[in-house]
Write an enzyme that holds these catalytic residues in place. Sequence first.
Site, PDB file in Angstrom:
ATOM      1  CG  LEU A  41      42.139  20.430  42.084  1.00 38.56           C
ATOM      2  CD1 LEU A  41      41.365  19.249  42.665  1.00 38.56           C
ATOM      3  CD2 LEU A  41      41.395  21.735  42.391  1.00 38.56           C
ATOM      4  CB  ALA A  88      45.600  27.420  34.801  1.00 40.22           C
ATOM      5  CB  THR A 106      52.328  26.618  35.447  1.00 37.19           C
ATOM      6  OG1 THR A 106      52.394  25.340  36.062  1.00 37.19           O
ATOM      7  CG2 THR A 106      50.879  27.081  35.397  1.00 37.19           C
ATOM      8  CG  ASP A 136      49.106  45.639  37.495  1.00 35.59           C
ATOM      9  OD1 ASP A 136      49.588  44.598  37.954  1.00 35.59           O
ATOM     10  OD2 ASP A 136      48.669  46.557  38.229  1.00 35.59           O
ATOM     11  CD  GLU A 137      53.024  41.682  39.941  1.00 40.62           C
ATOM     12  OE1 GLU A 137      54.120  41.101  39.838  1.00 40.62           O
ATOM     13  OE2 GLU A 137      52.321  41.637  40.961  1.00 40.62           O
ATOM     14  CE1 TYR A 160      51.985  35.715  38.136  1.00 35.64           C
ATOM     15  CE2 TYR A 160      52.350  38.036  38.642  1.00 35.64           C
ATOM     16  CZ  TYR A 160      51.499  37.015  38.250  1.00 35.64           C
ATOM     17  OH  TYR A 160      50.181  37.287  37.948  1.00 35.64           O
ATOM     18  CG  ASN A 189      48.026  44.081  43.532  1.00 34.69           C
ATOM     19  OD1 ASN A 189      48.626  44.649  42.615  1.00 34.69           O
ATOM     20  ND2 ASN A 189      48.643  43.383  44.462  1.00 34.69           N
ATOM     21  NE  ARG A 224      52.398  45.609  44.254  1.00 33.20           N
ATOM     22  CZ  ARG A 224      53.599  46.185  44.209  1.00 33.20           C
ATOM     23  NH1 ARG A 224      53.703  47.506  44.116  1.00 33.20           N
ATOM     24  NH2 ARG A 224      54.702  45.461  44.239  1.00 33.20           N
ATOM     25  NE  ARG A 291      57.184  40.290  46.700  1.00 32.14           N
ATOM     26  CZ  ARG A 291      55.876  40.381  46.433  1.00 32.14           C
ATOM     27  NH1 ARG A 291      55.436  41.264  45.557  1.00 32.14           N
ATOM     28  NH2 ARG A 291      55.005  39.603  47.037  1.00 32.14           N
TER      29      ARG A 291
HETATM   30  P1  NAD Z   1      45.590  31.429  42.052  1.00 28.96           P
HETATM   31  O1  NAD Z   1      47.011  31.085  42.367  1.00 28.96           O
HETATM   32  O2  NAD Z   1      44.650  31.701  43.167  1.00 28.96           O
HETATM   33  O3  NAD Z   1      44.935  30.270  41.175  1.00 28.96           O
HETATM   34  C1  NAD Z   1      45.614  29.636  40.140  1.00 28.96           C
HETATM   35  C2  NAD Z   1      44.856  28.364  39.791  1.00 28.96           C
HETATM   36  O4  NAD Z   1      45.552  27.733  38.715  1.00 28.96           O
HETATM   37  C3  NAD Z   1      44.789  27.342  40.936  1.00 28.96           C
HETATM   38  O5  NAD Z   1      43.483  26.845  41.063  1.00 28.96           O
HETATM   39  C4  NAD Z   1      45.759  26.257  40.509  1.00 28.96           C
HETATM   40  O6  NAD Z   1      45.396  24.973  40.995  1.00 28.96           O
HETATM   41  C5  NAD Z   1      45.651  26.337  39.002  1.00 28.96           C
HETATM   42  N1  NAD Z   1      46.869  25.838  38.338  1.00 28.96           N
HETATM   43  C6  NAD Z   1      48.162  26.157  38.638  1.00 28.96           C
HETATM   44  N2  NAD Z   1      48.996  25.469  37.847  1.00 28.96           N
HETATM   45  C7  NAD Z   1      48.229  24.723  37.013  1.00 28.96           C
HETATM   46  C8  NAD Z   1      48.525  23.815  35.962  1.00 28.96           C
HETATM   47  N3  NAD Z   1      49.782  23.530  35.625  1.00 28.96           N
HETATM   48  N4  NAD Z   1      47.502  23.231  35.306  1.00 28.96           N
HETATM   49  C9  NAD Z   1      46.207  23.517  35.653  1.00 28.96           C
HETATM   50  N5  NAD Z   1      45.873  24.352  36.664  1.00 28.96           N
HETATM   51  C10 NAD Z   1      46.877  24.945  37.329  1.00 28.96           C
HETATM   52  O7  NAD Z   1      45.681  32.651  41.047  1.00 28.96           O
HETATM   53  P2  NAD Z   1      44.749  33.937  40.917  1.00 28.96           P
HETATM   54  O8  NAD Z   1      45.230  34.983  41.837  1.00 28.96           O
HETATM   55  O9  NAD Z   1      43.325  33.525  40.933  1.00 28.96           O
HETATM   56  O10 NAD Z   1      45.149  34.410  39.436  1.00 28.96           O
HETATM   57  C11 NAD Z   1      44.477  33.855  38.305  1.00 28.96           C
HETATM   58  C12 NAD Z   1      45.065  34.470  37.045  1.00 28.96           C
HETATM   59  O11 NAD Z   1      44.879  35.873  37.063  1.00 28.96           O
HETATM   60  C13 NAD Z   1      46.568  34.230  36.899  1.00 28.96           C
HETATM   61  O12 NAD Z   1      46.831  33.988  35.543  1.00 28.96           O
HETATM   62  C14 NAD Z   1      47.181  35.529  37.358  1.00 28.96           C
HETATM   63  O13 NAD Z   1      48.420  35.747  36.707  1.00 28.96           O
HETATM   64  C15 NAD Z   1      46.132  36.527  36.913  1.00 28.96           C
HETATM   65  N6  NAD Z   1      46.054  37.756  37.713  1.00 28.96           N
HETATM   66  C16 NAD Z   1      45.959  37.707  39.070  1.00 28.96           C
HETATM   67  C17 NAD Z   1      45.811  38.885  39.804  1.00 28.96           C
HETATM   68  C18 NAD Z   1      45.659  38.884  41.303  1.00 28.96           C
HETATM   69  O14 NAD Z   1      45.665  39.951  41.909  1.00 28.96           O
HETATM   70  N7  NAD Z   1      45.518  37.742  41.953  1.00 28.96           N
HETATM   71  C19 NAD Z   1      45.797  40.108  39.128  1.00 28.96           C
HETATM   72  C20 NAD Z   1      45.926  40.117  37.726  1.00 28.96           C
HETATM   73  C21 NAD Z   1      46.030  38.933  37.040  1.00 28.96           C
HETATM   74  O1  DAU Z   2      49.304  43.450  40.208  1.00 26.52           O
HETATM   75  C1  DAU Z   2      48.707  42.198  39.971  1.00 26.52           C
HETATM   76  C2  DAU Z   2      49.405  41.129  40.770  1.00 26.52           C
HETATM   77  O2  DAU Z   2      49.050  41.334  42.126  1.00 26.52           O
HETATM   78  C3  DAU Z   2      49.052  39.723  40.329  1.00 26.52           C
HETATM   79  O3  DAU Z   2      49.483  39.520  39.018  1.00 26.52           O
HETATM   80  C4  DAU Z   2      49.691  38.687  41.250  1.00 26.52           C
HETATM   81  O4  DAU Z   2      49.280  37.383  40.881  1.00 26.52           O
HETATM   82  C5  DAU Z   2      49.252  38.978  42.666  1.00 26.52           C
HETATM   83  O5  DAU Z   2      49.875  38.077  43.559  1.00 26.52           O
HETATM   84  C6  DAU Z   2      49.583  40.411  43.048  1.00 26.52           C
HETATM   85  O6  DAU Z   2      51.010  40.605  43.150  1.00 26.52           O
HETATM   86  P1  DAU Z   2      51.682  41.463  44.326  1.00 26.52           P
HETATM   87  O7  DAU Z   2      53.085  41.028  44.469  1.00 26.52           O
HETATM   88  O8  DAU Z   2      51.411  42.906  44.148  1.00 26.52           O
HETATM   89  O9  DAU Z   2      50.758  40.946  45.560  1.00 26.52           O
HETATM   90  P2  DAU Z   2      51.127  40.538  47.059  1.00 26.52           P
HETATM   91  O10 DAU Z   2      49.836  40.378  47.783  1.00 26.52           O
HETATM   92  O11 DAU Z   2      52.121  39.428  47.110  1.00 26.52           O
HETATM   93  O12 DAU Z   2      51.845  41.845  47.613  1.00 26.52           O
HETATM   94  C7  DAU Z   2      51.189  43.108  47.615  1.00 26.52           C
HETATM   95  C8  DAU Z   2      52.169  44.127  48.182  1.00 26.52           C
HETATM   96  O13 DAU Z   2      52.375  43.842  49.575  1.00 26.52           O
HETATM   97  C9  DAU Z   2      53.548  44.072  47.537  1.00 26.52           C
HETATM   98  O14 DAU Z   2      54.075  45.384  47.499  1.00 26.52           O
HETATM   99  C10 DAU Z   2      54.373  43.218  48.512  1.00 26.52           C
HETATM  100  C11 DAU Z   2      53.749  43.549  49.847  1.00 26.52           C
HETATM  101  N1  DAU Z   2      53.760  42.464  50.867  1.00 26.52           N
HETATM  102  C12 DAU Z   2      53.263  41.254  50.491  1.00 26.52           C
HETATM  103  C13 DAU Z   2      53.240  40.207  51.391  1.00 26.52           C
HETATM  104  C14 DAU Z   2      52.705  38.852  50.994  1.00 26.52           C
HETATM  105  C15 DAU Z   2      54.234  42.701  52.143  1.00 26.52           C
HETATM  106  O15 DAU Z   2      54.674  43.812  52.470  1.00 26.52           O
HETATM  107  N2  DAU Z   2      54.219  41.662  53.030  1.00 26.52           N
HETATM  108  C16 DAU Z   2      53.750  40.415  52.706  1.00 26.52           C
HETATM  109  O16 DAU Z   2      53.766  39.507  53.570  1.00 26.52           O
END
Ligand code: NAD
Ligand code: DAU
Length: 352
Positions: A41, A88, A106, A136-137, A160, A189, A224, A291
């Site tokens: 959490l 997580a 983590t 995919d990153e 990351y 994404n 993306r 960024r």
């Molecule tokens: P999120 O940040 O929404 O959730 C992460 C969760 O992990 C949270 O509930 C947090 O409390 C928990 N957590 C963080 N550190 C922890 C620790 N030390 N111990 C236990 N719990 C912990 O992330 P998300 O976007 O749901 O992503 C989930 C997974 O999917 C990640 O591994 C991420 O790399 C991967 N992923 C995300 C995306 C995306 O677009 N969001 C895409 C591809 C892969």
């Molecule tokens: O590709 C999978 C990944 O997608 C996951 O592994 C990550 O956990 C997830 O956060 C996401 O990463 P991105 O960096 O692609 O997502 P984000 O939403 O941060 O940004 C998407 C795109 O938008 C990226 O090109 C950066 C841009 N952006 C993002 C934010 C937050 C902006 O231009 N302005 C913003 O304020």
Amino acid sequence: MGNSSIKKILITGGAGFIGSHVVRRFVENYKEYQIFNLDALTYAGNLENLKDIEYNDNYTFIKGDITDEGFLTKLFVEKRFDGVIHLAAESHVDRSISDPLSFVKTNVIGTVNLLNQSVKLAKENPSFRFYHVSTDEVYGALGETGFFTETTAYSPNSPYSASKASSDHFVRAYGETYGLPFVVSNCSNNYGPNHFPEKLIPLFINNIINNKPLPVYGDGNYTRDWLYVKDHARAIDLIFHQGKNGETYNIGGFNEWKNIDLVKLLCGLMDKKLGRKENSSQELITFVKDRPGHDLRYAIDASKINRELGWKPSVTFEEGLEITIDWYFDNQDWLDHVTSGDYKDYYKKQYQ
Ligand code: NAD
Ligand code: DAU
């Protein structure tokens, strides 16, 4: 791996965005399993994401940190899980730029801790499986053409993605060295309900509602590939049950958007929903400093999971965005709750 051999499943990060959809899917679809949701959490984890299933008989929440080795050892000895689905993580690229070490802790150390415990259980249970949910990153950035496949070389560019690439390598190494049965998936994404409003789509929905600036990084010409979160949860379910040990599966939406085009689409949809004049939300677009190390383009070739497991996205982008926007309109309380803590302090530092 047959369904009947699996009883106790540990899902880590289940209070987060994607994890909450995975937990709900497993709790609802597999009544014969015991689903344990382990989550620390952090700012990104919120049990409100799961309030509709919290009293289900086959669901248990455990608050705990995957970086705490002693705690994990006790938990694994006590519960003797039959499988782990590991989500997580620290997940936000911008945060990894300002605080890389918490991502190492983590995403790398936490994952290795889970692997160490899993190896012990796998020795006694041949049907044990460790599933690492990755991104995919890890593949780095594409130019204007081409796709990431499962054989694309790793080339992470952000702290990351470097931490996720490292954890992927550890998972594979534990497979080779200790014989741990594992699967990995690398997804594009995600977007949808419960997405923390630091990421592009939910941040911009929230800002449009509140008439705040929309900070587009650089010139906005970054691409993306967007996937509706429930389609990702369905892919995770399929891979966990039917994926081959030792394999990687790429998951993507076949849905590439340049950020600036996506933001304009979102503005148009939101103008309609809010009854605002056409193109009025676009006036909130503000081009801000880029960024550092910003990856130009991600695009997934998801043909392997389609061919081998029959998966493909079921929700179009238009449908998914509609559902998502409506969800944020209907869940203003959720937005207030998640934005009232650490998140605010972080953005104070970033943008003020
Ligand atoms: P999120 O940040 O929404 O959730 C992460 C969760 O992990 C949270 O509930 C947090 O409390 C928990 N957590 C963080 N550190 C922890 C620790 N030390 N111990 C236990 N719990 C912990 O992330 P998300 O976007 O749901 O992503 C989930 C997974 O999917 C990640 O591994 C991420 O790399 C991967 N992923 C995300 C995306 C995306 O677009 N969001 C895409 C591809 C892969
Ligand atoms: O590709 C999978 C990944 O997608 C996951 O592994 C990550 O956990 C997830 O956060 C996401 O990463 P991105 O960096 O692609 O997502 P984000 O939403 O941060 O940004 C998407 C795109 O938008 C990226 O090109 C950066 C841009 N952006 C993002 C934010 C937050 C902006 O231009 N302005 C913003 O304020």
